[in-house]
Design a protein around this motif. Sequence first.
Motif, PDB file in Angstrom:
ATOM      1  N   ASP A  55     -39.884  14.956  -6.541  1.00  0.00           N
ATOM      2  CA  ASP A  55     -39.856  16.250  -5.874  1.00  0.00           C
ATOM      3  C   ASP A  55     -41.194  16.980  -6.058  1.00  0.00           C
ATOM      4  O   ASP A  55     -41.750  17.552  -5.113  1.00  0.00           O
ATOM      5  CB  ASP A  55     -38.707  17.068  -6.483  1.00  0.00           C
ATOM      6  CG  ASP A  55     -38.315  18.221  -5.617  1.00  0.00           C
ATOM      7  OD1 ASP A  55     -38.975  18.441  -4.594  1.00  0.00           O
ATOM      8  OD2 ASP A  55     -37.351  18.912  -5.971  1.00  0.00           O
ATOM      9  N   GLY A  56     -41.717  16.919  -7.268  1.00  0.00           N
ATOM     10  CA  GLY A  56     -43.035  17.504  -7.516  1.00  0.00           C
ATOM     11  C   GLY A  56     -44.124  16.791  -6.728  1.00  0.00           C
ATOM     12  O   GLY A  56     -45.038  17.422  -6.202  1.00  0.00           O
ATOM     13  N   GLU A  58     -43.868  15.426  -3.850  1.00  0.00           N
ATOM     14  CA  GLU A  58     -43.821  15.777  -2.438  1.00  0.00           C
ATOM     15  C   GLU A  58     -44.320  17.199  -2.188  1.00  0.00           C
ATOM     16  O   GLU A  58     -44.730  17.526  -1.081  1.00  0.00           O
ATOM     17  CB  GLU A  58     -42.386  15.609  -1.920  1.00  0.00           C
ATOM     18  CG  GLU A  58     -42.341  15.222  -0.457  1.00  0.00           C
ATOM     19  CD  GLU A  58     -41.021  14.585  -0.102  1.00  0.00           C
ATOM     20  OE1 GLU A  58     -40.883  13.364  -0.288  1.00  0.00           O
ATOM     21  OE2 GLU A  58     -40.111  15.295   0.355  1.00  0.00           O
ATOM     22  N   THR A  59     -44.287  18.033  -3.229  1.00  0.00           N
ATOM     23  CA  THR A  59     -44.735  19.414  -3.044  1.00  0.00           C
ATOM     24  C   THR A  59     -46.206  19.472  -2.644  1.00  0.00           C
ATOM     25  O   THR A  59     -46.637  20.405  -1.969  1.00  0.00           O
ATOM     26  CB  THR A  59     -44.474  20.216  -4.333  1.00  0.00           C
ATOM     27  OG1 THR A  59     -43.091  20.077  -4.663  1.00  0.00           O
ATOM     28  CG2 THR A  59     -44.781  21.682  -4.148  1.00  0.00           C
ATOM     29  N   TRP A  60     -46.979  18.444  -3.044  1.00  0.00           N
ATOM     30  CA  TRP A  60     -48.398  18.439  -2.662  1.00  0.00           C
ATOM     31  C   TRP A  60     -48.568  18.333  -1.152  1.00  0.00           C
ATOM     32  O   TRP A  60     -49.569  18.781  -0.593  1.00  0.00           O
ATOM     33  CB  TRP A  60     -49.140  17.302  -3.367  1.00  0.00           C
ATOM     34  CG  TRP A  60     -49.251  17.557  -4.844  1.00  0.00           C
ATOM     35  CD1 TRP A  60     -48.378  17.134  -5.798  1.00  0.00           C
ATOM     36  CD2 TRP A  60     -50.239  18.332  -5.522  1.00  0.00           C
ATOM     37  NE1 TRP A  60     -48.773  17.593  -7.033  1.00  0.00           N
ATOM     38  CE2 TRP A  60     -49.915  18.323  -6.890  1.00  0.00           C
ATOM     39  CE3 TRP A  60     -51.374  19.026  -5.103  1.00  0.00           C
ATOM     40  CZ2 TRP A  60     -50.681  18.989  -7.838  1.00  0.00           C
ATOM     41  CZ3 TRP A  60     -52.143  19.680  -6.054  1.00  0.00           C
ATOM     42  CH2 TRP A  60     -51.792  19.665  -7.404  1.00  0.00           C
ATOM     43  N   LEU A  61     -47.593  17.725  -0.485  1.00  0.00           N
ATOM     44  CA  LEU A  61     -47.641  17.656   0.980  1.00  0.00           C
ATOM     45  C   LEU A  61     -47.506  19.054   1.570  1.00  0.00           C
ATOM     46  O   LEU A  61     -48.161  19.398   2.556  1.00  0.00           O
ATOM     47  CB  LEU A  61     -46.516  16.758   1.501  1.00  0.00           C
ATOM     48  CG  LEU A  61     -46.396  16.622   3.014  1.00  0.00           C
ATOM     49  CD1 LEU A  61     -47.592  15.883   3.596  1.00  0.00           C
ATOM     50  CD2 LEU A  61     -45.118  15.899   3.399  1.00  0.00           C
ATOM     51  N   VAL A  62     -46.642  19.849   0.948  1.00  0.00           N
ATOM     52  CA  VAL A  62     -46.456  21.217   1.429  1.00  0.00           C
ATOM     53  C   VAL A  62     -47.723  22.031   1.178  1.00  0.00           C
ATOM     54  O   VAL A  62     -48.129  22.851   1.995  1.00  0.00           O
ATOM     55  CB  VAL A  62     -45.230  21.871   0.752  1.00  0.00           C
ATOM     56  CG1 VAL A  62     -44.954  23.229   1.364  1.00  0.00           C
ATOM     57  CG2 VAL A  62     -44.015  20.978   0.883  1.00  0.00           C
ATOM     58  N   LEU A  63     -48.376  21.774   0.026  1.00  0.00           N
ATOM     59  CA  LEU A  63     -49.624  22.485  -0.248  1.00  0.00           C
ATOM     60  C   LEU A  63     -50.705  22.069   0.751  1.00  0.00           C
ATOM     61  O   LEU A  63     -51.455  22.916   1.237  1.00  0.00           O
ATOM     62  CB  LEU A  63     -50.097  22.222  -1.684  1.00  0.00           C
ATOM     63  CG  LEU A  63     -51.354  22.996  -2.078  1.00  0.00           C
ATOM     64  CD1 LEU A  63     -51.097  24.494  -2.055  1.00  0.00           C
ATOM     65  CD2 LEU A  63     -51.870  22.591  -3.447  1.00  0.00           C
ATOM     66  N   GLY A  64     -50.764  20.774   1.073  1.00  0.00           N
ATOM     67  CA  GLY A  64     -51.743  20.314   2.064  1.00  0.00           C
ATOM     68  C   GLY A  64     -51.531  20.984   3.412  1.00  0.00           C
ATOM     69  O   GLY A  64     -52.462  21.536   4.008  1.00  0.00           O
ATOM     70  N   GLY A  65     -50.280  20.961   3.900  1.00  0.00           N
ATOM     71  CA  GLY A  65     -49.965  21.573   5.190  1.00  0.00           C
ATOM     72  C   GLY A  65     -50.117  23.075   5.149  1.00  0.00           C
ATOM     73  O   GLY A  65     -50.744  23.683   6.027  1.00  0.00           O
ATOM     74  N   GLY A  66     -49.558  23.685   4.096  1.00  0.00           N
ATOM     75  CA  GLY A  66     -49.633  25.139   3.962  1.00  0.00           C
ATOM     76  C   GLY A  66     -51.073  25.602   3.780  1.00  0.00           C
ATOM     77  O   GLY A  66     -51.483  26.633   4.318  1.00  0.00           O
ATOM     78  N   ILE A 312     -50.330  24.306 -12.848  1.00  0.00           N
ATOM     79  CA  ILE A 312     -49.433  23.335 -12.202  1.00  0.00           C
ATOM     80  C   ILE A 312     -49.707  21.935 -12.736  1.00  0.00           C
ATOM     81  O   ILE A 312     -48.787  21.190 -13.085  1.00  0.00           O
ATOM     82  CB  ILE A 312     -49.630  23.374 -10.677  1.00  0.00           C
ATOM     83  CG1 ILE A 312     -49.096  24.689 -10.110  1.00  0.00           C
ATOM     84  CG2 ILE A 312     -48.952  22.189 -10.001  1.00  0.00           C
ATOM     85  CD1 ILE A 312     -49.536  24.978  -8.691  1.00  0.00           C
TER      86      ILE A 312
END
Lengths: 334, 468
Positions: A55-56, A58-66, A312
Amino acid sequence: MAYDIATIWAFIIAFAVFVYVVMDGFDLGLGILFPLFRAKRDRDVIMNSVAPVWDGNETWLVLGGGGLFAAFPLAYAVLMPALYTPIIAMLLGLAFRGVAFEFRWRTQRERNRWDVAFFLGSLVATLAQGVALGALLQGVHVEGRAYAGGWWDWLTPFSLLTGVALVIGYALLGANWLVMKTTGELRDTAYQLSRWLLLALLVAIVAVSAATPFLSYDYSQRWFAWPNVLATAQVPLAVAIVTALLLRALAQRRDYQPFLLTLCLFALSYAGLGISLWPYVVPRSITIWQAAAPENSQLFMLVGVAILVPIILTYTAWAYWVFRGKVDPESGYH
Amino acid sequence: MFESLDPVVLARLQFAFTVSFHIIFPAFSIGLASYLAVLEALWLWTKREVFINLFNYWMKIFAIAFGMGVVSGIVMSYQFGTNWAVFSDKTGPVLGPLMAYEVLTAFFLEAGFLGVMLFGLKLVGPRLHFLATLMVAIGTLTSAFWILSANSWMQTPTGYAVNDVGQFIAVDWFKLIFNPSFPYRLTHMVLAAYLTTALVVGSVGAYHLLSNTRQPGARMMFSMAMWMIAVVAPIQIFAGDAHGLNTLEHQPAKVMAMEGHYQSHPDGAPLILFGLPDQDAAVVRYALQIPKLSSLILKHSLDAPLAGLDTVPRENWPPVPITFWSFRVMVALGFLMLGLGVFSLWLRWRGQLFESRPLHRFALAMGPAGFIAVLAGWVTTETGRQPFTVFGLLRTVDSVSPLAAPAVATSLIAFILVYFAIFIAGVVYILRLMAHPPHPGEEGPRGDTPERAAGITPAPAIATRRFS
């Protein structure tokens, strides 16, 4: 001054995407390898080796997109419609795969179905990411501040090639994760898989590298013009050295080296991409400076990144430390 | 076959569908994460086994709900770009940083400590484990802070300017984040999440009490949930009223749509209880109304004049029927929750909290009420903002991506199919867990599976050793 912040942000997003690629890369790779391990016990061990951390990752994908949305909104607004189909496919694949982590433990009868969902979700998500990368490299049609191409422009032989290459790459990461985290027969199988996947990946890297310079004049200039070639030639050279080291580490049945060396291979390929793309965020259409959000937005976030990313990384490292060592299937039954 | 469809309508349908699906899970996991932290704290403090059993019981349910929230949330973070590219280009400089801070301060915190919370009790010990649970709970609340700030800015934008390429840029970050509707919206949403969770927990407790009134886990969770509802439901009604007054100040057209006031009422507006709003004719048909009450509620005076949609240009009208009805659903459920809270207090006072079958049946039936109320509330506030994405400044029709209708239609169908497959399975698994009462020695999420590392004692053993 504005130029510097845009450059810093380009590196931050590149960093986030790279961390995503290698971290979710190995757990997506496990999904891709899943059908090769048929025993329930092996599959349980594979799942348990990443369940606490995926889960952690995959959060990097959200940071990349965001991060792209926040720091380079124009690029985000152009690229998302251009890569519409692969992105949606990736999201749907990730959805299936993500719920499989919980669902497969909650049912006996339908466990097989969620195993298949885990495999297909991982495969589709990876393929879609690779295809999106290829579609980005080959360039997208931009007019004004918007995407102006069709919704099938992403589909070319080149983008399919990069898609397959990424599947092989993630599978190799996954195999070497298993080498590191497991014991016994499962680990033996992982060693064998790793050797074959490494050879396949080399072929894929050569194919992608050979095709990229011919996508446009810029790329070949960037790689082959004198004296640039002196610097850029170091990349393939380093790839050759790392491959040799990796083969040796596999032959000597090392625990950690194969995974770490695979990370090096990814880093080198990633550096190659950076050499091709820089300073464009949408190749040959929009540079990082054209796409940059106003300076005060980028500065506002930079403060957060500077303070929070080290924190983080610290607690992420702690979580990995808590779950360190081999996942042992024998000791736990009670 | 999709060429005749409007990509804007399809993109809106897709957004409405994916965001409605998504909101259910945060609404549940915000409340449940806090509940888990409370349970674990009570276990550490009182050493009573019932709390760790309840903790493990609800943690399994939390893991499923959280997983579904994560995967649907990742979709949301990309949906702005795929379907709403112009919106993304224009609002990126102000909304992007808020979402980036959400990722940095909330998502990483939740995801980073979730693994330790789910699987790490035996590895790190109870105290560090409690820290992990606490971090997950704080993460969910921090996430609510940022996403509601972003949403509130779209409702009541302040602290911005517009640059020469038409992008919104920040002038004052503090004003932008703490925009006028944000405190009300955040309070209302967090209370809604707590109520939703309390209703689910109370419903599961009631279900098990109906078959066995002596079940210790069921008694404890039922009692805790009823306290929560009794305390929070009235506060929520008060907060909702304050939120409504704030909306009247900043987005009057939304309140006119909620109330069904197509016409202005110069000397006191009636409260329309029920009716069928007719958008074309601009009247509410078959209206059942109480004279002057709307003015009393909104202006605290019987004869206060209240403007209607006839004072707003027609092209800026929200779709009244949807807003009107979703608002009524939310309010009605809110009063039912209040009723449940009062009923439980009365029976508790009479000492029949665990024996009263009517109360248990009522609580059981109210299990899903929080989810429905949350959805209805979001429909009210989001359709009430129409026809704008950024209220008064950027129109929905001008926000969409340059996409062909078939692309959006195909992805919409794919989302519906995939989400329903996942949703049905997830709900079945959650209900299956809820069908059993929490039992002594309740195991964590991986009860049936191999554990790592020899020599580490199971949690109940740690508990008894440390605290006996």
